[in-house]
Design an enzyme around this catalytic site. Structure first.
Site, PDB file in Angstrom:
ATOM      1  N   SER A 195       0.841  -1.205   0.000  1.00  0.00           N
ATOM      2  CA  SER A 195       0.000   0.000   0.000  1.00  0.00           C
ATOM      3  C   SER A 195       0.867   1.242   0.000  1.00  0.00           C
ATOM      4  CB  SER A 195      -0.890   0.010   1.249  1.00  0.00           C
ATOM      5  OG  SER A 195      -1.538   1.254   1.424  1.00  0.00           O
ATOM      6  N   TYR A 208      -2.607  -1.321  10.296  1.00  0.00           N
ATOM      7  CA  TYR A 208      -2.627  -1.636   8.867  1.00  0.00           C
ATOM      8  C   TYR A 208      -1.351  -1.147   8.181  1.00  0.00           C
ATOM      9  CZ  TYR A 208      -4.179  -1.291   3.963  1.00  0.00           C
ATOM     10  OH  TYR A 208      -4.290  -1.381   2.591  1.00  0.00           O
TER      11      TYR A 208
END
Length: 302
Positions: A195, A208
């Site tokens: 990400s 995350y």
């Protein structure tokens, strides 16, 4: 405006990356995690009508986690149109998974659905076993499934949630790679979804973002470990992508403006990532390993 001028204007809009898809503000919406495609407003584009295959993955067998919706669905559709049979691993989103399977089957490819929690090693082993039993081999492993939950302070993060985030996002990746490796031949490809948060972490996504940084290093190391076996390992780093996970895990005010701050001023669509996964899965990228392809709408990652 004449019909021809309207068509030309529409074509120009489709070519302009700023205008190709809906921009924020998006409608007010909330979903329960992990979210479903049916509750997403506006609906996401997974390339159902646009992706054109050319046989780049003919005869290949692919395993995709989180393939029921979002990026995973777009990749599954693209892989099928490129000639691959696909196993879809997902948590419990049965209707979304069936819809993805239908798109795969429309291309004349096999679709295998396996529900369950990848945070558990036994289930990861089961997924790989079912892929081998059905397909006889695994040529492509896409570790795409992930969990996130926005929290505004450190004290708000339950210890159990921290543990589950790591087990789902990075432990499962280790379990699946370890189980799949013996069944992967030279020329096989592992693609891990990291990400933009690995480079530019969002404060409210502490757990995350930490796992996405771990995925980055895990992939770089694994690429070196598996190079002697002719197995390539790469990452895709998406920016803000419009998937059911967003309204299911983020505050409504953030969902409404999701993607507004990137240079292209909008969230990306799952369809806009599919070609990158196809590239990394195919022989077109035979000299690419240990790399990360960033699809961030212009957000700098260095």
């Amino acid at each position: 405006m004449s019909t021809s001028h309207k068509e030309k204007s529409k074509q120009q809009q489709q070519q302009d990356p700023r205008e190709r898809y809906p921009k924020p503000p998006y409608p007010n919406q909330e979903q329960e995690a992990p979210g479903t495609e049916g509750g997403l407003k506006p609906q996401a584009d997974h390339g159902e009508q646009s992706y054109k295959g050319s046989g780049k993955l003919k005869g290949k067998k692919a395993l995709i986690t989180g393939g029921d919706s979002g990026i995973g669905r777009a990749v599954a559709i693209a892989f099928a149109r490129e000639g691959a049979d696909v196993l879809i691993s997902y948590l419990n989103e049965d209707e979304d998974a069936k819809e993805t399977a239908n798109w795969i089957k429309k291309e004349g490819r096999k679709a295998l659905l396996v529900a369950g929690d990848i945070s558990k090693e036994a289930h990861c082993k089961k997924i790989v076993e079912q892929a081998v039993d059905e397909f006889g081999q695994i040529d492509i492993l896409v570790n795409n499934a992930a969990f996130q939950m926005a929290r505004e302070s450190l004290q708000e993060i339950p210890s159990e949630e921290w543990d589950y985030t790591f087990r789902t996002n990075i432990h499962a990746m280790f379990y699946l790679c370890k189980a799949a490796e013996p069944h992967m031949k030279p020329g096989s490809s592992i693609i891990n979804t990291t990400s933009v948060n690995a480079y530019k972490p969002t404060p409210s996504l502490l757990a995350y973002a930490a796992t996405k940084g771990a995925i980055q290093n895990f992939s770089a190391n694994l690429a070196q470990l598996l190079a002697d076996k002719g197995i390539r390992v790469n990452c895709v780093a998406p920016g803000p992508i419009w998937t059911p996970l967003i309204p299911a895990t983020m505050p409504s005010d953030q969902v409404k403006q999701f993607g507004k701050d990137v240079p292209l001023k909008r969230a990306g669509q799952p369809a806009e990532l599919a070609a990158v996964y196809v590239l990394l899965a195919s022989q077109d990228s035979s000299y690419i390993t240990g790399s990360t392809v960033q699809v961030t709408g212009g957000t700098p990652t260095i």
